[in-house]
Design a protein around this motif. Structure first.
Motif, PDB file in Angstrom:
ATOM      1  N   ILE A  90       0.825  -1.210   0.000  1.00 26.02           N
ATOM      2  CA  ILE A  90       0.000   0.000   0.000  1.00 26.02           C
ATOM      3  C   ILE A  90       0.861   1.262   0.000  1.00 26.02           C
ATOM      4  CG2 ILE A  90      -1.708   1.303   1.320  1.00 26.02           C
ATOM      5  CD1 ILE A  90      -2.826  -1.347   2.307  1.00 26.02           C
ATOM      6  N   ALA A  91       1.974   1.232   0.736  1.00 30.92           N
ATOM      7  CA  ALA A  91       2.780   2.445   0.882  1.00 30.92           C
ATOM      8  C   ALA A  91       3.683   2.708  -0.311  1.00 30.92           C
ATOM      9  CB  ALA A  91       3.626   2.346   2.151  1.00 30.92           C
ATOM     10  N   ALA A  92       4.091   1.658  -1.051  1.00 39.59           N
ATOM     11  CA  ALA A  92       5.042   1.858  -2.157  1.00 39.59           C
ATOM     12  C   ALA A  92       4.516   2.808  -3.231  1.00 39.59           C
ATOM     13  CB  ALA A  92       5.420   0.502  -2.753  1.00 39.59           C
ATOM     14  N   PRO A  93       3.277   2.639  -3.746  1.00 38.03           N
ATOM     15  CA  PRO A  93       2.798   3.601  -4.755  1.00 38.03           C
ATOM     16  C   PRO A  93       2.717   5.027  -4.238  1.00 38.03           C
ATOM     17  CG  PRO A  93       1.441   1.606  -4.741  1.00 38.03           C
ATOM     18  CD  PRO A  93       2.312   1.545  -3.541  1.00 38.03           C
ATOM     19  N   LEU A  94       2.343   5.193  -2.972  1.00 42.24           N
ATOM     20  CA  LEU A  94       2.270   6.545  -2.430  1.00 42.24           C
ATOM     21  C   LEU A  94       3.642   7.194  -2.367  1.00 42.24           C
ATOM     22  CD1 LEU A  94      -0.297   5.933   0.463  1.00 42.24           C
ATOM     23  CD2 LEU A  94      -0.730   6.922  -1.772  1.00 42.24           C
ATOM     24  N   LEU A  95       4.650   6.443  -1.927  1.00 40.65           N
ATOM     25  CA  LEU A  95       6.002   6.999  -1.867  1.00 40.65           C
ATOM     26  C   LEU A  95       6.527   7.327  -3.263  1.00 40.65           C
ATOM     27  CD1 LEU A  95       7.573   4.679   0.858  1.00 40.65           C
ATOM     28  CD2 LEU A  95       6.830   7.049   1.127  1.00 40.65           C
ATOM     29  N   THR A  96       6.253   6.435  -4.216  1.00 48.36           N
ATOM     30  CA  THR A  96       6.701   6.691  -5.592  1.00 48.36           C
ATOM     31  C   THR A  96       6.063   7.953  -6.156  1.00 48.36           C
ATOM     32  OG1 THR A  96       6.951   4.306  -5.908  1.00 48.36           O
ATOM     33  CG2 THR A  96       6.872   5.678  -7.887  1.00 48.36           C
ATOM     34  N   TRP A  97       4.777   8.112  -5.903  1.00 41.75           N
ATOM     35  CA  TRP A  97       4.073   9.302  -6.402  1.00 41.75           C
ATOM     36  C   TRP A  97       4.624  10.570  -5.775  1.00 41.75           C
ATOM     37  CZ3 TRP A  97       0.814  12.826  -3.848  1.00 41.75           C
ATOM     38  CH2 TRP A  97       0.112  13.686  -4.697  1.00 41.75           C
ATOM     39  N   ARG A  98       4.935  10.536  -4.484  1.00 41.69           N
ATOM     40  CA  ARG A  98       5.472  11.722  -3.826  1.00 41.69           C
ATOM     41  C   ARG A  98       6.869  12.063  -4.339  1.00 41.69           C
ATOM     42  NH1 ARG A  98       4.579  12.097   2.479  1.00 41.69           N
ATOM     43  NH2 ARG A  98       5.356  14.160   1.923  1.00 41.69           N
ATOM     44  N   LEU A  99       7.715  11.039  -4.544  1.00 43.24           N
ATOM     45  CA  LEU A  99       9.051  11.306  -5.072  1.00 43.24           C
ATOM     46  C   LEU A  99       8.989  11.865  -6.485  1.00 43.24           C
ATOM     47  CD1 LEU A  99      10.957   8.143  -3.781  1.00 43.24           C
ATOM     48  CD2 LEU A  99      11.183  10.501  -2.966  1.00 43.24           C
ATOM     49  N   TRP A 100       8.101  11.311  -7.301  1.00 43.10           N
ATOM     50  CA  TRP A 100       7.956  11.814  -8.663  1.00 43.10           C
ATOM     51  C   TRP A 100       7.492  13.265  -8.671  1.00 43.10           C
ATOM     52  CZ3 TRP A 100       3.631  13.457 -11.472  1.00 43.10           C
ATOM     53  CH2 TRP A 100       3.850  13.639 -12.847  1.00 43.10           C
ATOM     54  N   GLY A 101       6.520  13.597  -7.823  1.00 45.66           N
ATOM     55  CA  GLY A 101       6.060  14.977  -7.736  1.00 45.66           C
ATOM     56  C   GLY A 101       7.146  15.920  -7.260  1.00 45.66           C
ATOM     57  N   ARG A 139      10.419  15.528  -7.740  1.00 44.79           N
ATOM     58  CA  ARG A 139      11.376  15.719  -8.825  1.00 44.79           C
ATOM     59  C   ARG A 139      10.830  16.645  -9.898  1.00 44.79           C
ATOM     60  NH1 ARG A 139      13.789   9.590  -9.824  1.00 44.79           N
ATOM     61  NH2 ARG A 139      14.833   9.405  -7.783  1.00 44.79           N
ATOM     62  N   VAL A 140       9.549  16.519 -10.227  1.00 46.49           N
ATOM     63  CA  VAL A 140       8.952  17.414 -11.220  1.00 46.49           C
ATOM     64  C   VAL A 140       8.993  18.853 -10.740  1.00 46.49           C
ATOM     65  CG1 VAL A 140       6.780  18.007 -12.359  1.00 46.49           C
ATOM     66  CG2 VAL A 140       7.504  15.620 -12.231  1.00 46.49           C
ATOM     67  N   ALA A 141       8.705  19.056  -9.448  1.00 42.36           N
ATOM     68  CA  ALA A 141       8.725  20.416  -8.911  1.00 42.36           C
ATOM     69  C   ALA A 141      10.131  21.005  -8.957  1.00 42.36           C
ATOM     70  CB  ALA A 141       8.196  20.412  -7.475  1.00 42.36           C
ATOM     71  N   ARG A 142      11.152  20.187  -8.671  1.00 42.91           N
ATOM     72  CA  ARG A 142      12.523  20.681  -8.735  1.00 42.91           C
ATOM     73  C   ARG A 142      12.935  20.997 -10.170  1.00 42.91           C
ATOM     74  NH1 ARG A 142      16.588  16.908  -5.605  1.00 42.91           N
ATOM     75  NH2 ARG A 142      17.956  18.565  -6.409  1.00 42.91           N
ATOM     76  N   GLY A 143      12.483  20.152 -11.128  1.00 40.92           N
ATOM     77  CA  GLY A 143      12.805  20.419 -12.525  1.00 40.92           C
ATOM     78  C   GLY A 143      12.193  21.715 -13.026  1.00 40.92           C
ATOM     79  N   GLN A 144      10.963  21.954 -12.632  1.00 40.06           N
ATOM     80  CA  GLN A 144      10.319  23.211 -13.026  1.00 40.06           C
ATOM     81  C   GLN A 144      11.018  24.408 -12.394  1.00 40.06           C
ATOM     82  OE1 GLN A 144       6.231  22.772 -12.004  1.00 40.06           O
ATOM     83  NE2 GLN A 144       5.764  21.417 -13.737  1.00 40.06           N
ATOM     84  N   GLY A 145      11.483  24.236 -11.171  1.00 41.05           N
ATOM     85  CA  GLY A 145      12.184  25.340 -10.514  1.00 41.05           C
ATOM     86  C   GLY A 145      13.498  25.672 -11.195  1.00 41.05           C
ATOM     87  N   LYS A 146      14.234  24.621 -11.656  1.00 39.41           N
ATOM     88  CA  LYS A 146      15.491  24.869 -12.358  1.00 39.41           C
ATOM     89  C   LYS A 146      15.261  25.528 -13.710  1.00 39.41           C
ATOM     90  CE  LYS A 146      18.033  21.070 -10.224  1.00 39.41           C
ATOM     91  NZ  LYS A 146      18.752  19.785 -10.463  1.00 39.41           N
ATOM     92  N   GLY A 147      14.194  25.158 -14.424  1.00 41.72           N
ATOM     93  CA  GLY A 147      13.913  25.766 -15.721  1.00 41.72           C
ATOM     94  C   GLY A 147      13.433  27.192 -15.594  1.00 41.72           C
ATOM     95  N   GLN A 148      12.769  27.511 -14.532  1.00 43.04           N
ATOM     96  CA  GLN A 148      12.231  28.850 -14.354  1.00 43.04           C
ATOM     97  C   GLN A 148      13.307  29.839 -13.927  1.00 43.04           C
ATOM     98  OE1 GLN A 148       9.140  29.475 -15.113  1.00 43.04           O
ATOM     99  NE2 GLN A 148       9.115  31.646 -14.568  1.00 43.04           N
TER     100      GLN A 148
END
Length: 267
Positions: free
Chosen positions: A186-197, A199-208
């Protein structure tokens, strides 16, 4: 009754059956009144503590070296502390019926002369195994069937009602492992989703960030226009020499229109 030998035989048989039943039930004695002091010494050969709601001490032995029959039935006991019976060398009949025992210590079962009367339960399996391994030629153990109130052969009951299977500890470990595995699933998909989010937020911050810096640089540079007399025209220079740049804007813009000059040619 001498004139009826058949009646005499019948009465004799009934008397023998009653004697056999009494012998099977063992010696009985009255319930001891008052508060039980486990530190006191008892001289009786039969002690009856049934139905008193007692708790057996864990670190003290019963002081009753002459007791042969000990009745602890109907006390809500969960276990039989081995130390409590340590000094009862002459004990022959131990009655613990109507107690929901969780376990029975094997050391107590090693007393081959001791007859245990307890409710039929799979908890008696260790007692039966120790008795089989250490005591030969003894009377078969019996247990009380709570539904009928009759004594049954313990070995037969265990064979029918308690088939061999995983130990309770093994079952507990299996259940705990299943719960842990389910939690990870149950916890693995939640952790994966949080890590992915993240990383996406950090990528957007670097591009901006480069875009913001470029905009800041453009905003900090002076804006020049030849139409604004208040701002001087910037000069371009290199490290070695300066090159004049013609003002094309001034050439083609804001200049008065001139008449075309015709070059005369011969007739």
């Amino acid at each position: 009754m001498g004139d009826n030998p058949a009646l005499e035989v019948l009465l004799t048989l009934l008397l023998l059956l009653l004697l056999q039943r009494s012998a099977g039930q063992g010696l009985t004695c009255t319930v001891l009144p008052g508060t039980v002091d486990w530190a006191a010494e008892f001289d009786a050969t039969c002690l009856n503590f049934s139905g008193r709601g007692l708790q057996l001490p864990q670190n003290r032995s019963l002081q009753a070296s002459q007791v042969r029959v000990l009745d602890l039935s109907s006390n809500g006991l969960r276990e039989l502390p081995p130390l409590f019976f340590a000094e009862l060398g002459k004990l022959q009949d131990l009655r613990v019926t109507d107690n929901q025992l969780d376990r029975v210590d094997g050391a107590l079962a090693a007393r081959c002369h001791l007859d245990l009367q307890a409710d039929c339960s799979c908890v008696l399996m260790p007692w039966h195994q120790v008795r089989q391994d250490n005591c030969s030629g003894q009377q078969p153990l019996r247990c009380l069937h709570t539904a009928t109130g009759a004594l049954h052969n313990l070995s037969t009951f265990l064979d029918v009602s308690c088939p061999p299977g995983p130990a309770p500890a093994t079952i507990g470990l299996a259940v705990a492992g299943g719960i842990l595995f389910l939690g990870l699933v149950i916890a693995a998909p939640l952790l994966t989703w949080r890590l992915w989010g993240h990383r996406v937020a950090r990528g957007q911050g670097k591009g901006q960030a480069p875009q913001d810096r470029s905009r800041a640089r453009l905003a900090s540079q002076p804006r020049y226009s030849s139409r604004d007399p208040g701002h001087p025209r910037p000069r371009l220079a290199t490290a070695h020499h300066r090159t004049s740049v013609p003002d094309y804007e001034n050439v083609f813009m804001d200049q008065p229109a001139e008449d075309p000059q015709w070059t005369p040619h011969g007739p």
